[in-house]
Enzyme design. Structure first.
Site, PDB file in Angstrom:
ATOM      1  N   ASP A  10      -3.538   1.225 -12.920  1.00 41.70           N
ATOM      2  CA  ASP A  10      -2.185   1.785 -12.803  1.00 41.70           C
ATOM      3  C   ASP A  10      -2.228   3.230 -13.305  1.00 41.70           C
ATOM      4  O   ASP A  10      -2.667   3.477 -14.424  1.00 41.70           O
ATOM      5  CB  ASP A  10      -1.237   0.945 -13.689  1.00 41.70           C
ATOM      6  CG  ASP A  10       0.195   1.374 -13.537  1.00 41.70           C
ATOM      7  OD1 ASP A  10       1.085   0.517 -13.664  1.00 41.70           O
ATOM      8  OD2 ASP A  10       0.440   2.576 -13.287  1.00 41.70           O
ATOM      9  N   ILE A  11      -1.791   4.129 -12.465  1.00 41.39           N
ATOM     10  CA  ILE A  11      -1.912   5.548 -12.834  1.00 41.39           C
ATOM     11  C   ILE A  11      -1.107   5.865 -14.090  1.00 41.39           C
ATOM     12  O   ILE A  11      -1.481   6.765 -14.863  1.00 41.39           O
ATOM     13  CB  ILE A  11      -1.493   6.457 -11.662  1.00 41.39           C
ATOM     14  CG1 ILE A  11      -2.011   7.875 -11.908  1.00 41.39           C
ATOM     15  CG2 ILE A  11       0.017   6.451 -11.421  1.00 41.39           C
ATOM     16  CD1 ILE A  11      -2.210   8.678 -10.685  1.00 41.39           C
ATOM     17  N   ASN A  24       8.539  12.982  -3.580  1.00 41.12           N
ATOM     18  CA  ASN A  24       9.129  13.355  -2.290  1.00 41.12           C
ATOM     19  C   ASN A  24       9.791  14.709  -2.461  1.00 41.12           C
ATOM     20  O   ASN A  24       9.913  15.210  -3.580  1.00 41.12           O
ATOM     21  CB  ASN A  24      10.143  12.298  -1.821  1.00 41.12           C
ATOM     22  CG  ASN A  24      11.219  12.051  -2.867  1.00 41.12           C
ATOM     23  OD1 ASN A  24      11.810  12.995  -3.382  1.00 41.12           O
ATOM     24  ND2 ASN A  24      11.397  10.802  -3.233  1.00 41.12           N
ATOM     25  N   GLY A  32       7.132   3.317  -5.383  1.00 40.29           N
ATOM     26  CA  GLY A  32       5.684   3.472  -5.561  1.00 40.29           C
ATOM     27  C   GLY A  32       5.283   4.166  -6.849  1.00 40.29           C
ATOM     28  O   GLY A  32       5.834   3.891  -7.929  1.00 40.29           O
ATOM     29  N   ASP A  34       5.867   7.200  -7.727  1.00 36.31           N
ATOM     30  CA  ASP A  34       7.017   7.983  -8.209  1.00 36.31           C
ATOM     31  C   ASP A  34       7.889   7.119  -9.120  1.00 36.31           C
ATOM     32  O   ASP A  34       8.214   7.496 -10.254  1.00 36.31           O
ATOM     33  CB  ASP A  34       7.820   8.437  -6.984  1.00 36.31           C
ATOM     34  CG  ASP A  34       8.641   9.694  -7.244  1.00 36.31           C
ATOM     35  OD1 ASP A  34       9.347  10.128  -6.319  1.00 36.31           O
ATOM     36  OD2 ASP A  34       8.581  10.228  -8.371  1.00 36.31           O
ATOM     37  N   SER A 118       0.212   9.951  -0.164  1.00 33.30           N
ATOM     38  CA  SER A 118       0.687   9.584   1.190  1.00 33.30           C
ATOM     39  C   SER A 118       0.143   8.258   1.715  1.00 33.30           C
ATOM     40  O   SER A 118       0.494   7.868   2.842  1.00 33.30           O
ATOM     41  CB  SER A 118       0.353  10.687   2.225  1.00 33.30           C
ATOM     42  OG  SER A 118       1.112  11.841   1.972  1.00 33.30           O
ATOM     43  N   GLY A 120       0.698   5.262   0.705  1.00 32.38           N
ATOM     44  CA  GLY A 120       1.586   4.098   0.502  1.00 32.38           C
ATOM     45  C   GLY A 120       2.775   4.146   1.437  1.00 32.38           C
ATOM     46  O   GLY A 120       2.630   4.037   2.662  1.00 32.38           O
TER      47      GLY A 120
END
Ligand code: APR
Length: 277
Positions: A10-11, A24, A32, A34, A118, A120
């Site tokens: 997990d980032i 975005n 996601g 974000d 991009s 996901g």
């Protein structure tokens, strides 16, 4: 020399200077990555997005905010092209990685973790999203020491790992098993063989040589079986490994048992036995 690694996880849990967000254009949060970053980092990130990006961010550009409660010093937000919405200009996706690295350099960041931008919600084809990340990271100068490509699922991680090992082979230690893998053979059996060769070379990059060639044979066969999910001793020759297939077809991804049993492992054993002492 920057080290580039593939991480499965997990980032928001990466302990690095910069965590990159797949944002975005509005820059007010989303789903996601974000969503995960805003949830884990807390409202301070959104407040900073509003303050620093009142008009949002253009596709392909990058900008930093506080990391809030995340285990990082900054978040670098970048906006990838929305493949689903028909944005197919790959140079914009490449720009995300280039600009994010440039912003991280401006911040003096030494370590940076990227998600697959991009890949996901924005629907960029996975193999090309991986290639775009690796190609751009490979050709963008950075003062950073560590770049992580963080994959959320195990399958994606295996694909990222195979490509990272191809593009950024680790150094091997003196008298390591990995050192026996250099140089790579001139001829392979099938197109998946070099991927397995690099995966084993990397796995053994710092593993000391075993006492004898019988043990070396065993260690390599066991490791190969773990990587491809099948024994090299099985009777049928070709074994298909999906993550070794960069998506170009034509027997890509297949490992040749016959080549490994007659050439690959033999080469490694011969090099081991040819060592002085
Ligand atoms: N850690 C690491 N990787 C993750 C995580 C996570 N917590 N969550 C998702 N991913 C992966 C996805 O599986 C995908 O491979 O990150 C990649 C990027 O997926 P998205 O987050 O959907 O980003 P993207 O495809 O660029 O779409 C951006 O989605 O979340 C919204 O607000 C965002 O509108 C923007 C759009």
């Amino acid at each position: 020399m920057v080290s580039v690694t593939a991480v499965h996880g997990d980032i928001t849990e990466q302990r690095v200077d910069v965590i990159v967000n797949a944002a975005n254009r509005e820059m007010r949060g989303g789903g996601g990555v974000d969503g995960a970053i805003h949830r884990a980092g807390g409202p301070a990130i959104l407040d900073d997005c509003i303050a620093r990006f009142p008009h949002g961010l253009r596709t392909g550009d990058a900008g930093w905010t506080t990391a809030g409660a995340l285990p990082a010093r900054w978040v670098v937000h970048t906006v990838g092209p929305n493949h689903v919405a028909g944005e197919r200009d790959r140079s914009l996706l490449e720009s995300c990685y280039r600009r994010a690295l440039a912003v991280a350099d401006e911040l003096g960041a030494q370590s940076i973790a990227f998600p697959l931008i991009s890949a996901g919600v924005y629907g960029w084809p996975l193999d090309d999203a991986i290639d775009a990340a690796i190609e751009t990271i490979g050709r963008t100068p950075t003062r950073g020491e560590e770049v992580r490509l963080v994959a959320f699922s195990a399958d994606t991680h295996r694909r990222v790992q195979a490509q990272v090992l191809r593009a950024f082979p680790p150094e091997t230690a003196h008298a390591s098993i990995g050192g026996l893998f250099d140089p790579a053979p001139e001829q392979w059996g099938l197109r998946g063989d070099p991927y397995l060769w690099r995966a084993l070379r990397s796995q053994f990059a710092t593993t000391p040589l075993p006492p004898d060639s019988r043990e070396l044979d065993r260690v390599i066969r066991d490791a190969a079986q773990a990587v491809i999910g099948a024994a090299l001793s099985a009777s049928d020759d070709a074994h298909y490994v999906p993550e070794f297939d960069p998506g170009h077809g034509m027997s890509a991804g297949a490992v040749s048992r016959e080549w490994w049993n007659t050439t690959g492992i033999r080469t490694l054993i011969d090099r081991f036995e040819a060592r002085d002492g």
